[in-house]
Motif scaffolding. Structure first.
Motif, mmCIF file in Angstrom:
data_model
loop_
_atom_site.group_PDB
_atom_site.id
_atom_site.type_symbol
_atom_site.label_atom_id
_atom_site.label_comp_id
_atom_site.label_asym_id
_atom_site.label_seq_id
_atom_site.Cartn_x
_atom_site.Cartn_y
_atom_site.Cartn_z
ATOM 1 N N ALA A 267 0.814 -1.220 0.000
ATOM 2 C CA ALA A 267 0.000 0.000 0.000
ATOM 3 C C ALA A 267 0.845 1.266 0.000
ATOM 4 C CB ALA A 267 -0.932 0.004 1.216
ATOM 5 N N ALA A 268 2.095 1.171 0.395
ATOM 6 C CA ALA A 268 2.930 2.352 0.641
ATOM 7 C C ALA A 268 3.330 3.094 -0.634
ATOM 8 C CB ALA A 268 4.186 1.943 1.407
ATOM 9 N N ASP A 269 3.438 4.418 -0.493
ATOM 10 C CA ASP A 269 4.013 5.255 -1.558
ATOM 11 C C ASP A 269 5.498 5.486 -1.306
ATOM 12 O OD1 ASP A 269 1.573 6.149 -3.177
ATOM 13 O OD2 ASP A 269 0.957 6.584 -1.112
ATOM 14 N N LEU A 270 5.899 5.433 -0.040
ATOM 15 C CA LEU A 270 7.298 5.630 0.335
ATOM 16 C C LEU A 270 7.610 4.730 1.521
ATOM 17 C CD1 LEU A 270 9.980 7.253 0.041
ATOM 18 C CD2 LEU A 270 9.028 8.896 1.674
ATOM 19 N N VAL A 271 8.725 4.006 1.442
ATOM 20 C CA VAL A 271 9.153 3.102 2.513
ATOM 21 C C VAL A 271 10.454 3.636 3.107
ATOM 22 C CG1 VAL A 271 9.895 0.752 3.077
ATOM 23 C CG2 VAL A 271 8.092 1.117 1.381
ATOM 24 N N ILE A 272 10.519 3.656 4.433
ATOM 25 C CA ILE A 272 11.707 4.143 5.136
ATOM 26 C C ILE A 272 12.187 3.051 6.074
ATOM 27 C CG2 ILE A 272 12.641 5.917 6.675
ATOM 28 C CD1 ILE A 272 10.196 7.656 5.787
ATOM 29 N N GLY A 273 13.462 2.681 5.984
ATOM 30 C CA GLY A 273 13.961 1.644 6.886
ATOM 31 C C GLY A 273 15.400 1.271 6.627
ATOM 32 N N LEU A 329 15.878 14.005 7.818
ATOM 33 C CA LEU A 329 14.883 13.008 7.437
ATOM 34 C C LEU A 329 13.580 13.677 7.003
ATOM 35 C CD1 LEU A 329 14.148 10.047 7.151
ATOM 36 C CD2 LEU A 329 13.572 9.992 9.586
ATOM 37 N N ARG A 330 13.137 14.674 7.771
ATOM 38 C CA ARG A 330 11.903 15.384 7.433
ATOM 39 C C ARG A 330 12.015 16.018 6.043
ATOM 40 N NH1 ARG A 330 11.760 18.998 11.322
ATOM 41 N NH2 ARG A 330 10.070 18.208 12.649
ATOM 42 N N SER A 331 13.135 16.688 5.788
ATOM 43 C CA SER A 331 13.337 17.366 4.507
ATOM 44 C C SER A 331 13.266 16.391 3.338
ATOM 45 C CB SER A 331 14.699 18.081 4.514
ATOM 46 O OG SER A 331 14.975 18.643 3.255
ATOM 47 N N LEU A 332 13.913 15.233 3.480
ATOM 48 C CA LEU A 332 13.934 14.254 2.396
ATOM 49 C C LEU A 332 12.569 13.605 2.197
ATOM 50 C CD1 LEU A 332 15.471 12.803 0.219
ATOM 51 C CD2 LEU A 332 16.375 11.218 1.948
ATOM 52 N N ILE A 333 11.899 13.286 3.299
ATOM 53 C CA ILE A 333 10.567 12.679 3.199
ATOM 54 C C ILE A 333 9.623 13.609 2.443
ATOM 55 C CG2 ILE A 333 8.502 12.042 4.497
ATOM 56 C CD1 ILE A 333 10.332 10.958 6.694
ATOM 57 N N TYR A 334 9.565 14.871 2.851
ATOM 58 C CA TYR A 334 8.620 15.807 2.237
ATOM 59 C C TYR A 334 8.989 16.087 0.786
ATOM 60 C CZ TYR A 334 6.831 16.579 6.971
ATOM 61 O OH TYR A 334 6.287 16.410 8.218
ATOM 62 N N LYS A 335 10.285 16.136 0.494
ATOM 63 C CA LYS A 335 10.718 16.360 -0.891
ATOM 64 C C LYS A 335 10.231 15.230 -1.793
ATOM 65 C CE LYS A 335 14.859 16.764 -3.791
ATOM 66 N NZ LYS A 335 16.345 16.772 -3.812
ATOM 67 N N LEU A 336 10.317 13.999 -1.303
ATOM 68 C CA LEU A 336 9.927 12.839 -2.102
ATOM 69 C C LEU A 336 8.411 12.693 -2.184
ATOM 70 C CD1 LEU A 336 12.544 10.215 -0.833
ATOM 71 C CD2 LEU A 336 12.483 11.283 -3.087
ATOM 72 N N ILE A 337 7.747 12.760 -1.049
ATOM 73 C CA ILE A 337 6.313 12.454 -1.012
ATOM 74 C C ILE A 337 5.496 13.493 -1.766
ATOM 75 C CG2 ILE A 337 5.566 13.666 1.074
ATOM 76 C CD1 ILE A 337 4.847 9.969 0.254
ATOM 77 N N GLU A 338 6.046 14.708 -1.922
ATOM 78 C CA GLU A 338 5.324 15.768 -2.627
ATOM 79 C C GLU A 338 5.674 15.833 -4.113
ATOM 80 O OE1 GLU A 338 6.115 19.261 -0.366
ATOM 81 O OE2 GLU A 338 5.047 18.521 1.428
ATOM 82 N N LEU A 342 8.790 11.961 -9.319
ATOM 83 C CA LEU A 342 10.060 11.458 -8.799
ATOM 84 C C LEU A 342 9.850 10.143 -8.055
ATOM 85 C CD1 LEU A 342 13.077 11.770 -8.298
ATOM 86 C CD2 LEU A 342 12.542 13.189 -6.296
ATOM 87 N N LEU A 343 8.801 10.070 -7.223
ATOM 88 C CA LEU A 343 8.485 8.824 -6.516
ATOM 89 C C LEU A 343 8.276 7.690 -7.510
ATOM 90 C CD1 LEU A 343 5.917 9.474 -3.617
ATOM 91 C CD2 LEU A 343 8.277 8.702 -3.429
ATOM 92 N N SER A 344 7.553 7.978 -8.567
ATOM 93 C CA SER A 344 7.264 6.969 -9.579
ATOM 94 C C SER A 344 8.536 6.513 -10.275
ATOM 95 C CB SER A 344 6.274 7.534 -10.600
ATOM 96 O OG SER A 344 6.039 6.598 -11.632
ATOM 97 N N GLU A 345 9.413 7.459 -10.601
ATOM 98 C CA GLU A 345 10.670 7.119 -11.280
ATOM 99 C C GLU A 345 11.553 6.235 -10.406
ATOM 100 O OE1 GLU A 345 14.627 9.343 -13.188
ATOM 101 O OE2 GLU A 345 13.003 10.524 -12.293
ATOM 102 N N ILE A 346 11.689 6.596 -9.133
ATOM 103 C CA ILE A 346 12.508 5.817 -8.209
ATOM 104 C C ILE A 346 11.927 4.407 -8.050
ATOM 105 C CG2 ILE A 346 13.296 5.627 -5.810
ATOM 106 C CD1 ILE A 346 13.362 8.701 -5.730
ATOM 107 N N GLY A 347 10.610 4.330 -7.910
ATOM 108 C CA GLY A 347 9.951 3.033 -7.765
ATOM 109 C C GLY A 347 10.148 2.149 -8.986
#
Length: 372
Positions: A267-273, A329-338, A342-347
């Motif tokens: 279900a995730a759009d972004l995974v962090i771990g 971490l906050r800066s990178l998360i918001y940059k990606l999720i918005e 870019l999210l699609s390309e990385i995925g």
């Protein structure tokens, strides 16, 4: 047909071996399969639970320290290593395998070494981008070397060219559907972030994530599920004091452990771990954009190399633990999720790295050796 699997220590070594053995058993019901491991690690529970015969040897790993306790431990390990060769010989003589398979970890060493000396066909599988010491040594002797990622090949000297097979991923995870999983979780149109530090948890990630999760709970711009891990009980208490009820506040949910990872990750759009081999393979198989925070406490710093295999292909982003802060971490998360493109390309790049038929490929190599 008789096959010995040597695997132990961590679930990352054991579960892929069980997945391959189960596939072989399903395809060849007459095949006899024996696992070799230790009596005091999780293989002693996981292997019998999967319905396979299991024998143990007395072996442990070396500690990389010159402290008195480490030196004492290493002396005992050296004695165990010598003793384990005769234990392996007895097991191999009794079972008479057609092929022996090593899935990494120190258990593989004496089993495959002994099998080679007895001229039994052998193969090994390396799951990390930077191979462990045991597989580096075995690669020079094994008849086939299988690797999860292409980057591992440059760190190995092997008899034959290594074969990229990927790492088996749980069937239920591969079959998971994103929209169906979001519906199961009750999510609507907002993006969904999944973060976790492994089953035990990672205190640096929990610490860096705390204020971000409080902020997300107030703004409710994204869904966010975070696992603090079984060692992270203190963080559950901190979130409770911050107004979370049963781990929930707004669009944020805090769990100790994620027991429906197939649903959550699909279900995730972004995974962090972290960047363990199994997690990486799951991220690739599902084509997920990710922020990887490699554990610096593992042998050969292999999680960093695992992460960089994706980062170098624009298939993930990385924050090393030494650079991990709430702000970074906050800066990178918001940059990606918005940035949906870019999210699609990385995925998509992550998906292109996955090996869809990993289990079948590994099983095929094992069976071809057995038949030879």
């Amino acid at each position: 047909m008789k096959i010995i699997f040597a695997a132990g220590g961590t679930a990352g070594h054991i579960n892929p071996a069980i997945a391959v053995a189960s596939y072989i058993r399903n395809q060849n019901p007459q095949a006899e399969i024996l696992f070799v491991g230790t009596k005091d690690h999780m293989e002693s529970r996981l292997v019998p639970n999967a319905g396979f015969n299991f024998k143990t040897i007395d072996i442990s790993g070396f500690k990389r320290s010159f402290s008195p306790s480490a030196l004492s431990h290493n002396a005992k390990t050296l004695f165990k290593l010598i003793k384990s060769r005769s234990q392996c010989k007895n097991i191999i003589d009794e079972f008479a395998p057609d092929v022996c398979v090593g899935f990494g970890g120190y258990v593989s060493g004496p089993v495959i070494e002994q099998a080679v000396s007895m001229k039994i066909p052998c193969c090994i599988h390396e799951q990390n981008a930077y191979p462990g010491i045991t597989n580096k040594a075995l690669a020079k002797k094994a008849d086939r070397v299988m690797i999860a990622v292409e980057d591992a090949a440059k760190h190995l000297e092997s008899k034959n060219k290594p074969v990229v097979t990927g790492l088996p991923v749980r069937g239920e995870l591969i079959k998971a559907n994103k929209e169906f999983s979001r519906a199961q979780l009750g999510f609507k149109s907002k993006p969904f972030i999944l973060s976790f530090g492994g089953s035990l948890g990672a205190a640096p990630l929990n610490e860096a994530m705390f204020d971000i999760l409080l902020e997300d709970a107030q703004k409710e711009n994204y869904y966010h599920i975070h696992s603090v891990g079984t060692n992270g009980s203190e963080y559950l208490e901190k979130f409770e004091k911050a107004g979370f009820v049963n781990g929930k506040k707004g669009t944020v949910e805090i769990r100790q452990y994620i027991d429906n990872m197939d649903v959550c990750m699909s279900a995730a759009d972004l995974v962090i771990g972290r960047a363990g081999a199994s997690s990486i393979s799951e991220i690739e198989a599902l084509g997920k954009a990710s922020v990887l925070i490699p554990s610096p406490y593992v042998a050969e710093n292999h999680q960093y190399h695992n992460a960089m295999a994706l980062v170098n292909r624009n298939a993930a982003r990385i924050i090393e633990e030494k650079d991990l802060t709430t702000e970074n971490l906050r800066s990178l998360i918001y940059k990606l999720i918005e940035d949906k493109p870019l999210l699609s390309e990385i995925g998509k790049n992550a998906l292109n790295m996955s090996v869809k038929d990993s289990t079948e490929k590994i099983a095929g190599i094992i069976l071809s050796l057995a038949k030879s």
